[in-house]
Scaffold this motif. Sequence first.
Motif, mmCIF file in Angstrom:
data_model
loop_
_atom_site.group_PDB
_atom_site.id
_atom_site.type_symbol
_atom_site.label_atom_id
_atom_site.label_comp_id
_atom_site.label_asym_id
_atom_site.label_seq_id
_atom_site.Cartn_x
_atom_site.Cartn_y
_atom_site.Cartn_z
ATOM 1 N N GLU A 147 0.841 -1.193 0.000
ATOM 2 C CA GLU A 147 0.000 0.000 0.000
ATOM 3 C C GLU A 147 0.880 1.250 0.000
ATOM 4 O O GLU A 147 1.816 1.361 0.788
ATOM 5 C CB GLU A 147 -0.919 0.013 1.213
ATOM 6 C CG GLU A 147 -1.905 1.166 1.206
ATOM 7 C CD GLU A 147 -2.912 1.079 2.344
ATOM 8 O OE1 GLU A 147 -3.584 2.092 2.602
ATOM 9 O OE2 GLU A 147 -3.010 -0.001 2.959
ATOM 10 N N ARG A 149 0.580 5.550 -0.054
ATOM 11 C CA ARG A 149 -0.266 6.735 0.078
ATOM 12 C C ARG A 149 0.592 7.980 -0.126
ATOM 13 O O ARG A 149 1.637 8.123 0.508
ATOM 14 C CB ARG A 149 -0.942 6.785 1.450
ATOM 15 C CG ARG A 149 -1.955 5.670 1.659
ATOM 16 C CD ARG A 149 -2.559 5.724 3.053
ATOM 17 N NE ARG A 149 -3.559 4.693 3.239
ATOM 18 C CZ ARG A 149 -4.858 4.845 3.040
ATOM 19 N NH1 ARG A 149 -5.312 6.036 2.634
ATOM 20 N NH2 ARG A 149 -5.710 3.862 3.243
ATOM 21 N N SER A 218 -2.965 4.879 -3.143
ATOM 22 C CA SER A 218 -4.093 5.710 -2.734
ATOM 23 C C SER A 218 -3.618 7.135 -2.533
ATOM 24 O O SER A 218 -2.624 7.376 -1.853
ATOM 25 C CB SER A 218 -4.692 5.172 -1.416
ATOM 26 O OG SER A 218 -5.741 6.008 -0.976
ATOM 27 N N TRP A 219 -4.333 8.104 -3.132
ATOM 28 C CA TRP A 219 -3.931 9.507 -3.060
ATOM 29 C C TRP A 219 -5.030 10.295 -2.355
ATOM 30 O O TRP A 219 -6.020 10.681 -2.963
ATOM 31 C CB TRP A 219 -3.715 10.072 -4.458
ATOM 32 C CG TRP A 219 -2.999 9.133 -5.355
ATOM 33 C CD1 TRP A 219 -3.514 8.412 -6.370
ATOM 34 C CD2 TRP A 219 -1.617 8.770 -5.288
ATOM 35 N NE1 TRP A 219 -2.564 7.650 -6.955
ATOM 36 C CE2 TRP A 219 -1.384 7.848 -6.320
ATOM 37 C CE3 TRP A 219 -0.556 9.152 -4.473
ATOM 38 C CZ2 TRP A 219 -0.133 7.283 -6.539
ATOM 39 C CZ3 TRP A 219 0.687 8.597 -4.711
ATOM 40 C CH2 TRP A 219 0.889 7.686 -5.729
ATOM 41 N N TRP A 221 -4.144 12.421 0.720
ATOM 42 C CA TRP A 221 -3.614 13.335 1.731
ATOM 43 C C TRP A 221 -3.896 14.771 1.328
ATOM 44 O O TRP A 221 -3.850 15.115 0.177
ATOM 45 C CB TRP A 221 -2.121 13.133 1.916
ATOM 46 C CG TRP A 221 -1.812 11.808 2.549
ATOM 47 C CD1 TRP A 221 -2.698 10.833 2.893
ATOM 48 C CD2 TRP A 221 -0.529 11.290 2.888
ATOM 49 N NE1 TRP A 221 -2.069 9.748 3.416
ATOM 50 C CE2 TRP A 221 -0.723 10.009 3.427
ATOM 51 C CE3 TRP A 221 0.750 11.794 2.793
ATOM 52 C CZ2 TRP A 221 0.316 9.231 3.862
ATOM 53 C CZ3 TRP A 221 1.787 11.012 3.220
ATOM 54 C CH2 TRP A 221 1.573 9.742 3.767
#
Length: 221
Positions: A147, A149, A218-219, A221
């Motif tokens: 994962e 991020r 996963s973006w 932030w």
Amino acid sequence: MDRNRCSACAIVVAMPMLAGCAGSGMSTLAPAGAEAEAVAHLFWIMVAGAGVVWVAVFGIALYAALRPGPRDRRTGRWLILGGGVIVPTVVLGALLVYGLLLMPQLREPAEPEGPYIAVSGEQWWWRVRYVGFGAEGGDDAVTLANEIRLPVGARVRLLLDSPDVIHSFWIPSLAGKVDMIPGRTTTLVLEPTRTGVFRGACAEYCGTAHAHTRTCASWRW
């Protein structure tokens, strides 16, 4: 005519399959990163170039088939030379030059003082280690599995390696493939342009459980 019909049918059948890739988060034609956008742009330019070559060759063939009366050999030679040699050479040469000029831009390094992520290709999963992502940009590191991020709009370096066999790190919606070679560290710069969850995979056969070597980017932030 039968061949043309078969080609048209093949395209029609393939379109739903291509559309299905877009919903899986693994489509290069649904870019979510700066490099993937450049690759998708290059793809459509290449499609247009291939269309120009196809139209030229098909037009000459149609002209030769429908032209009444005796055929002039000299005219035929010029048609073959123009549609079969000159047009493909010019179009494909222009595409080659454009692609070569685009490649250095896709591999521009991120700022050396910025944070980076060390990704190691294990058998058969991704070891993801965040370095420099602390509250004050310290040296603290966080390790996760499969994962990644990242913040939207930020260029972040990924340092890729492997302790055992060759892997190929690939998140189609974000960037191109980069090999992970034992004893060598390769670099990939990612710059997400929109939020979402995008899936990746190993694009190099790495063993019996190769199909399980997947990642999720996963973006948010």
